[in-house]
Write a protein that holds these residues in place. Sequence first.
Motif, PDB file in Angstrom:
ATOM      1  N   GLU A 148      38.182  37.669  42.355  1.00  0.00           N
ATOM      2  CA  GLU A 148      36.882  37.188  41.881  1.00  0.00           C
ATOM      3  C   GLU A 148      36.845  35.683  41.662  1.00  0.00           C
ATOM      4  OE1 GLU A 148      38.895  39.305  38.291  1.00  0.00           O
ATOM      5  OE2 GLU A 148      38.721  39.568  40.487  1.00  0.00           O
ATOM      6  N   GLN A 149      37.995  35.038  41.711  1.00  0.00           N
ATOM      7  CA  GLN A 149      38.039  33.578  41.582  1.00  0.00           C
ATOM      8  C   GLN A 149      37.819  32.878  42.920  1.00  0.00           C
ATOM      9  OE1 GLN A 149      42.052  33.708  39.899  1.00  0.00           O
ATOM     10  NE2 GLN A 149      41.272  32.864  37.974  1.00  0.00           N
TER      11      GLN A 149
ATOM     12  N   GLY B  48      43.982  27.169  48.052  1.00  0.00           N
ATOM     13  CA  GLY B  48      44.328  27.233  46.642  1.00  0.00           C
ATOM     14  C   GLY B  48      44.794  28.627  46.270  1.00  0.00           C
ATOM     15  N   ILE B  49      45.851  28.712  45.484  1.00  0.00           N
ATOM     16  CA  ILE B  49      46.385  29.996  45.043  1.00  0.00           C
ATOM     17  C   ILE B  49      45.650  30.441  43.787  1.00  0.00           C
ATOM     18  CG2 ILE B  49      48.421  31.175  44.134  1.00  0.00           C
ATOM     19  CD1 ILE B  49      50.138  29.436  45.932  1.00  0.00           C
ATOM     20  N   ILE B  50      45.143  31.656  43.807  1.00  0.00           N
ATOM     21  CA  ILE B  50      44.434  32.230  42.674  1.00  0.00           C
ATOM     22  C   ILE B  50      45.047  33.580  42.327  1.00  0.00           C
ATOM     23  CG2 ILE B  50      42.239  31.036  43.037  1.00  0.00           C
ATOM     24  CD1 ILE B  50      41.269  33.461  44.585  1.00  0.00           C
TER      25      ILE B  50
ATOM     26  N   PRO C 293      40.857  30.545  49.805  1.00  0.00           N
ATOM     27  CA  PRO C 293      41.486  31.190  48.650  1.00  0.00           C
ATOM     28  C   PRO C 293      42.675  32.051  49.079  1.00  0.00           C
ATOM     29  CG  PRO C 293      39.349  32.204  49.149  1.00  0.00           C
ATOM     30  CD  PRO C 293      39.595  31.170  50.190  1.00  0.00           C
ATOM     31  N   VAL C 294      43.768  31.929  48.345  1.00  0.00           N
ATOM     32  CA  VAL C 294      44.963  32.726  48.598  1.00  0.00           C
ATOM     33  C   VAL C 294      45.266  33.488  47.317  1.00  0.00           C
ATOM     34  CG1 VAL C 294      47.423  32.664  49.128  1.00  0.00           C
ATOM     35  CG2 VAL C 294      45.865  31.056  50.260  1.00  0.00           C
ATOM     36  N   VAL C 295      45.124  34.802  47.357  1.00  0.00           N
ATOM     37  CA  VAL C 295      45.358  35.617  46.166  1.00  0.00           C
ATOM     38  C   VAL C 295      46.856  35.888  46.041  1.00  0.00           C
ATOM     39  CG1 VAL C 295      44.845  37.780  44.975  1.00  0.00           C
ATOM     40  CG2 VAL C 295      43.080  36.674  46.378  1.00  0.00           C
TER      41      VAL C 295
END
Length: 209
Positions: A22-23, A16-18, A34-36
Amino acid sequence: MRLERLLAGRGDGAAGIIRRPEQASDLLAAGAEPVVCDLESASVDEVARHLEGADAAVFAAGAGPGSGTARKETVDRDAAVLLADAAEQAGVRRFLIVSSMGANAGLEGTPDGMDPVFASYLRAKGAADDAVRARTALDWTVLRPGRLTDDHGTGRVRLAAETGRADVTRDDVAAVLVALLDEPRTAGLTLELVGGETPIPEAVASVAG
């Protein structure tokens, strides 16, 4: 995180792209990577690198309540187009976009009784839908849910080119997205989704058939 949780729960590799590190904990708890990456400022090349090797991409982001007209354009429209551009570049053909019932790029002004920002949102969503549907390099499906609720999913929906307005749970939207990913014959369709009486597998099979 509902979609990621469903995908990870059946053994798929989900990411998921965030926007902010911190998400990440919410995605990790859902079993996803998580993908920042900020879709409001990232380049096509940057996003495409994140999509390399993926089987499908799903755009389900939104500026959210309280955001103004500008962010409806930069997130609901431009970020969706960016992800579609990146999917093409990365060779990811299957592409789902979560839109909105009533999305219409050609909506003029603000209809009576409608909030002006919501009118901008419908125009932005409609423009994103049109940009995705114009692509021949993507096997796209546009999903337009009714008003979203946080009630527990029922597993039963109404899914059709036109459904009429009604509510639908976020749980059921996520489950329908998974079912659409599994059914390639839904590519090229724009579908409305509300709560209903048909089990989700049957509803998806019906529109695919």
